[in-house]
Enzyme design. Structure first.
Site, PDB file in Angstrom:
ATOM      1  N   ASP A 230      -4.234   8.072  -8.392  1.00 37.84           N
ATOM      2  CA  ASP A 230      -2.905   8.587  -8.052  1.00 37.84           C
ATOM      3  C   ASP A 230      -2.543   9.719  -9.014  1.00 37.84           C
ATOM      4  O   ASP A 230      -2.873   9.675 -10.192  1.00 37.84           O
ATOM      5  CB  ASP A 230      -1.866   7.464  -8.132  1.00 37.84           C
ATOM      6  N   ARG A 295      -2.151  -5.059   7.649  1.00 38.63           N
ATOM      7  CA  ARG A 295      -1.715  -5.037   6.259  1.00 38.63           C
ATOM      8  C   ARG A 295      -0.651  -3.950   6.093  1.00 38.63           C
ATOM      9  O   ARG A 295      -0.763  -2.864   6.683  1.00 38.63           O
ATOM     10  CB  ARG A 295      -2.916  -4.739   5.364  1.00 38.63           C
TER      11      ARG A 295
HETATM   12  C1  OGA Z   1      -1.475   4.847  -2.220  1.00 35.95           C
HETATM   13  C2  OGA Z   1      -2.324   3.642  -2.324  1.00 35.95           C
HETATM   14  C3  OGA Z   1      -2.719   1.360  -1.714  1.00 35.95           C
HETATM   15  C4  OGA Z   1      -2.362   0.379  -0.653  1.00 35.95           C
HETATM   16  O1  OGA Z   1      -0.596   4.883  -1.314  1.00 35.95           O
HETATM   17  O2  OGA Z   1      -1.691   5.768  -3.037  1.00 35.95           O
HETATM   18  O3  OGA Z   1      -3.246   3.628  -3.087  1.00 35.95           O
HETATM   19  O4  OGA Z   1      -2.645  -0.782  -0.862  1.00 35.95           O
HETATM   20  N1  OGA Z   1      -2.028   2.583  -1.554  1.00 35.95           N
HETATM   21  O5  OGA Z   1      -1.829   0.780   0.380  1.00 35.95           O
HETATM   22 NI    NI Z   2      -3.122   5.232  -4.504  1.00 39.71          NI
END
Ligand code: OGA
Ligand code: NI
Length: 354
Positions: A230, A295
């Site tokens: 990120d 999910r």
């Molecule tokens: C994101 C990410 C993880 C998830 O949005 O940067 O890593 O579990 N999401 O959705």
């Molecule tokens: Ni992420």
């Protein structure tokens, strides 16, 4: 959230070539969604290793030390007793489920504009991959009101309130976690002037990323969200009870983060990696999908004011540990990431400075 954020995130890649599909209507995995090692070198199965991401009780007096250890070795951890009301987590989950369950044509009314950041669409990292990801997303920066009005003409105010309350809690939690992580490195409030006179990172910016990973006919060959780090200081993620998030641990490989009801996953982002002069890894993570259960997740992407110079903290730099990175603003970093994606950190490496 401050509207300047829109400028910050605009530097992110916006995918034009990838259309959103109604994934729930697909009974077979189309070729364009079938991933192999050729599409991503990191496309390997998860490890069976017994290693699990540390779970830290934030109300425990030993939480600070545990966070320090988890950040050093994993760059991530899960937190319980984090102070965010469980009813609010239920509310943000209901909002997310309600949003993604809307018919495709309704979601498209709130599509992320070509030159914009907020709204409905594919993952922001989609343009770096030839294959499509088995997911859909919705990004909130600034006010969600205009988009929400298009999605839910009759109920949007209720959902705007949920977003606002979620943001307020997340901002507080992110600030608290940031100081816990920094103090584990021996960094004090006096060392971070840009945290402001009250050390509350007033003016810090953020985005809320809602994600949906529908059930998938062939999950072993699909990818929910490809491997990435990120671009944040840190990210706080709420995931529903369906597993799917995996983190990469050196020497071990991919490990699934088991969902714990009511807990939140915290991960270090690239900017905190830079601040820590490389001591804390910004963890590589991805999302795999599932054959029977959909999910949902909600990522709070938290960063500094867009024009603050982020560079290794002086206390963590010495003649034997010179700064690994040159100063960079969040705005500039996002632009670099939009061009170089997972190589962005190496572009900011100090030795690359002209
Ligand atoms: C994101 C990410 C993880 C998830 O949005 O940067 O890593 O579990 N999401 O959705
Ligand atoms: Ni992420």
């Amino acid at each position: 959230m401050p509207s300047m954020l829109t400028d910050v995130f605009r530097a992110h890649p916006i995918s034009l070539s990838h259309q959103t599909h109604d994934l729930t209507s697909l009974r077979q995995l189309p070729d364009s969604f079938t991933w192999t090692h050729e599409d991503d070198l990191l496309f390997s199965a998860a490890s069976n290793d017994q290693n699990t991401l540390p779970v830290i009780d934030l109300s425990d007096h030993a939480a600070a030390a545990a966070i320090g250890r988890a950040c050093m070795s994993w760059g991530a951890f899960q937190v319980t007793n984090h102070g965010v009301p469980l009813s609010l987590l239920d509310d943000i989950e209901s909002l997310t489920v309600s949003l993604f369950r809307l018919p495709a044509h309704r979601k498209m009314r709130a599509a992320r504009p070509v030159d914009g950041v907020s709204g409905y669409g594919v993952a922001r990292i989609a343009s770096f991959f030839h294959k499509q990801m088995w997911s859909e997303g919705f990004t909130v920066t600034g006010s969600a009101r205009d988009h929400f009005r298009k999605l839910w003409p009759l109920h949007h105010l209720k959902y705007c309130d949920v977003i606002k309350e979620y943001e307020e809690h997340m901002q507080k939690l992110a600030t608290k976690l940031m100081w816990l992580v920094l103090s584990s490195l021996g960094v004090t409030e006096a060392d971070i002037k840009w945290a402001g006179p009250n050390s509350d990172f007033n003016g810090a910016q953020a985005a809320i990323q809602l994600n949906h990973y529908p059930v998938c006919p062939e999950p072993d060959r699909a990818m929910g969200l490809a491997a990435h780090t990120d671009s944040t200081l840190l990210t706080v993620l709420y995931q529903n009870i369906t597993a799917g998030l995996q983190v990469f641990k050196d020497g071990v490989g991919w490990l699934t983060v088991s969902p714990i009801p009511g807990s939140l996953v915290v991960n270090i982002g690239d900017l905190l990696h830079i601040l820590s002069n490389g001591r804390l890894p910004s963890v590589l993570h991805r999302v795999r999908v599932n054959k029977n259960r959909s999910r949902f997740s909600v990522a709070y992407l938290w960063g500094p004011q867009s024009d603050v110079q982020i560079s290794p903290i002086w206390k963590l730099v010495s003649p034997v540990e010179p700064p690994l990175y040159r100063p960079v603003t969040w705005k500039e970093y996002l632009r670099t990431k939009a061009t170089h994606f997972n190589n962005a950190l190496s572009v900011i490496r100090a030795h690359q400075q002209e």
